[in-house]
Design a protein around this motif. Structure first.
Motif, mmCIF file in Angstrom:
data_model
loop_
_atom_site.group_PDB
_atom_site.id
_atom_site.type_symbol
_atom_site.label_atom_id
_atom_site.label_comp_id
_atom_site.label_asym_id
_atom_site.label_seq_id
_atom_site.Cartn_x
_atom_site.Cartn_y
_atom_site.Cartn_z
ATOM 1 N N ILE A 165 4.595 -7.275 6.705
ATOM 2 C CA ILE A 165 3.919 -7.361 5.415
ATOM 3 C C ILE A 165 2.423 -7.596 5.606
ATOM 4 O O ILE A 165 1.590 -7.023 4.881
ATOM 5 C CB ILE A 165 4.552 -8.473 4.553
ATOM 6 N N LYS A 166 2.061 -8.427 6.577
ATOM 7 C CA LYS A 166 0.644 -8.659 6.830
ATOM 8 C C LYS A 166 -0.023 -7.369 7.304
ATOM 9 O O LYS A 166 -1.155 -7.047 6.905
ATOM 10 C CB LYS A 166 0.469 -9.757 7.870
ATOM 11 N N GLN A 167 0.654 -6.597 8.151
ATOM 12 C CA GLN A 167 0.111 -5.317 8.591
ATOM 13 C C GLN A 167 -0.046 -4.369 7.413
ATOM 14 O O GLN A 167 -1.023 -3.608 7.323
ATOM 15 C CB GLN A 167 1.029 -4.700 9.645
ATOM 16 N N ALA A 168 0.915 -4.411 6.473
ATOM 17 C CA ALA A 168 0.825 -3.570 5.271
ATOM 18 C C ALA A 168 -0.404 -3.938 4.451
ATOM 19 O O ALA A 168 -1.081 -3.064 3.888
ATOM 20 C CB ALA A 168 2.091 -3.716 4.440
ATOM 21 N N ALA A 169 -0.714 -5.255 4.366
ATOM 22 C CA ALA A 169 -1.888 -5.692 3.630
ATOM 23 C C ALA A 169 -3.160 -5.177 4.288
ATOM 24 O O ALA A 169 -4.097 -4.732 3.616
ATOM 25 C CB ALA A 169 -1.907 -7.218 3.553
ATOM 26 N N ILE A 170 -3.203 -5.212 5.617
ATOM 27 C CA ILE A 170 -4.378 -4.738 6.347
ATOM 28 C C ILE A 170 -4.563 -3.238 6.172
ATOM 29 O O ILE A 170 -5.678 -2.741 6.001
ATOM 30 C CB ILE A 170 -4.244 -5.096 7.845
ATOM 31 N N GLU A 171 -3.452 -2.501 6.194
ATOM 32 C CA GLU A 171 -3.518 -1.045 6.120
ATOM 33 C C GLU A 171 -3.590 -0.527 4.690
ATOM 34 O O GLU A 171 -3.886 0.634 4.450
ATOM 35 C CB GLU A 171 -2.306 -0.442 6.824
ATOM 36 N N GLY A 172 -3.306 -1.402 3.714
ATOM 37 C CA GLY A 172 -3.274 -0.955 2.326
ATOM 38 C C GLY A 172 -2.031 -0.156 2.016
ATOM 39 O O GLY A 172 -2.043 0.759 1.187
ATOM 40 N N ALA A 173 -0.920 -0.479 2.674
ATOM 41 C CA ALA A 173 0.331 0.261 2.514
ATOM 42 C C ALA A 173 1.162 -0.297 1.364
ATOM 43 O O ALA A 173 0.990 -1.444 0.936
ATOM 44 C CB ALA A 173 1.142 0.202 3.809
ATOM 45 N N MET A 174 2.069 0.513 0.870
ATOM 46 C CA MET A 174 3.067 0.082 -0.104
ATOM 47 C C MET A 174 4.299 -0.362 0.660
ATOM 48 O O MET A 174 4.635 0.216 1.702
ATOM 49 C CB MET A 174 3.414 1.239 -1.045
ATOM 50 N N VAL A 175 5.003 -1.390 0.162
ATOM 51 C CA VAL A 175 6.184 -1.908 0.854
ATOM 52 C C VAL A 175 7.409 -1.724 -0.028
ATOM 53 O O VAL A 175 7.443 -2.186 -1.172
ATOM 54 C CB VAL A 175 6.025 -3.402 1.209
#
Length: 399
Positions: A165-175
């Motif tokens: 989830i933290k990586q998703a926040a950095i990348e601007g990804a949807m989860v």
């Protein structure tokens, strides 16, 4: 719909490095602190060959990059209730995002990421996402809005979940996630809300609705590939697949009584792939070809008619399929004329229509321009209705 897969794009993939607290806590600890960072030396813009066509480029982008990760299933994995879980400081994530902004902007101009997280195999979530993305094919290919999907399966501890989830926040990804454990799902929900990540719990609302309807609580256990998967249903599917392979294309007609479903149709109406698909769902399937000058097995007309289904197809479409089949096999022109000539095709289909008319209890399914999955859905719906005597009103006999 083009299939999505979590294969790597050209170029270096994003990587996750996790540095746990230098003073790790023992099992049972209710706090986990993570420091996830992406070294600048590891980040490089994605590159594409100039020889890739626009279509291939879009398909490559949609395939996505699978983020490397380490799953810790050891004793350090926390199982504390969600109320006692300490999330990493939001400022830490904001700092990582701002420090990576330049590189991320370079990468994300080519594709937006969707993270698919599951505590099992990820089959449910992946297929749900793929089905939804199918609504955007016009944009994904023609209008330059490519998507990359990343599947994270077998996520059963909070440490790994928070890394993702933290990586998703950095990348601007949807989860998007399917987590059977309510505390894990709540962790994901709260973390995504805390870090302003676009997210969706695919499994939760459905589970809650069914729980309310049944008046029973869900188990909260993952249905991933574990020893418990080797149950009666699993071995039933294996037996069905073996039976279907042995009874393909009219083989062993004396065993028709043992089949759950019997498919009848002329050559190249999709009997074999449809049989295989149904077998993987646990149904024993026999398929019988209709061929001019060849009598159908007598016991086909003696077995329970509720399990017999006819397949019909447009003659012009069938001719094209047969021509392609003949060429792929390198068959001579004489065979091609007999096998794929439109007049012969029409004669075979007229024969099939007469046979179906003589057996009005057999539903006839139109397979023209229908995917195997669509035809299978019709077969199983009718099969269930016929076996349970819950027939619905019909406008016509053709489905």
């Amino acid at each position: 719909m083009a299939c999505l897969s979590a294969v790597k794009l050209q170029g270096r993939p994003l990587s996750i490095s996790s540095n746990l607290n230098p003073n790790p806590k023992h099992a049972g600890s209710d706090s986990v602190s993570l420091d996830v960072s992406i070294p600048d030396t590891e980040r490089k813009p994605r590159k594409f060959s100039s020889k890739l066509s626009r279509w291939n480029r879009a398909r490559t982008l949609r395939s996505g990059t699978k983020v490397d990760r380490t799953i810790n299933n050891g004793s350090d994995s926390t199982s504390a209730p969600i109320g006692n879980y300490n999330f990493p400081d939001v400022s830490t994530v904001e700092s990582d995002v701002s420090s990576s902004n330049g590189d991320i902007e370079t990468d994300m101009t080519v594709a937006k990421s969707i993270y698919i997280v599951s505590d099992g195999t990820g089959w449910t979530a992946e297929h749900a996402v793929n089905a939804a993305l199918g609504q955007f094919d016009y944009c994904l290919v023609d209008r330059g809005c490519p998507v990359s999907t990343h599947l994270f399966s077998g996520i059963e501890d909070r440490e790994t979940l928070m890394e993702i989830i933290k990586q998703a926040a950095i990348e601007g990804a949807m989860v998007m996630y399917t987590l059977a454990d309510p505390s894990m799902a709540e962790t994901a929900t709260r973390a995504c809300k805390l870090w302003s990540i676009s997210s969706l719990d695919i499994l939760g609302p459905i589970t809650v609705a069914i729980s309310s309807h049944l008046g029973a609580n869900p188990s909260g256990l993952s249905r991933g590939v574990t020893n418990s998967s080797l149950n009666e249903d699993y071995f039933k599917r294996i037996e069905a697949i073996e039976f279907t392979i042995k009874h393909d294309d009219g083989a062993l007609p004396e065993n028709l009584e043992k089949a759950d479903i019997v498919l009848v149709g002329v050559s190249r109406t999709g009997k074999t792939p449809l049989s295989t698909y149904l077998a993987q769902k646990g149904y024993k399937v026999s398929n019988i070809p209709i061929v001019s000058g060849v009598d159908l097995p007598k016991n086909l007309f003696e077995i329970d008619s509720r399990k017999v289904f006819g397949l019909m197809i447009n003659p012009v479409v069938l001719q094209g399929i047969r021509e392609a089949r003949a060429k792929s096999l390198g068959l001579g022109s004489g065979f091609e004329i007999k096998y794929s000539e439109l007049r012969s095709v029409r004669e075979e289909l007229e024969l099939a229509k007469r046979i179906f008319a003589e057996n009005p209890s057999w539903p006839v399914i139109e397979v023209t321009e229908r995917a195997i999955e669509e035809t299978a859905a019709v077969v199983l719906r009718l099969y269930d209705e016929r076996q349970s005597n819950r027939a619905m009103p019909r406008i016509s006999k053709r489905y």
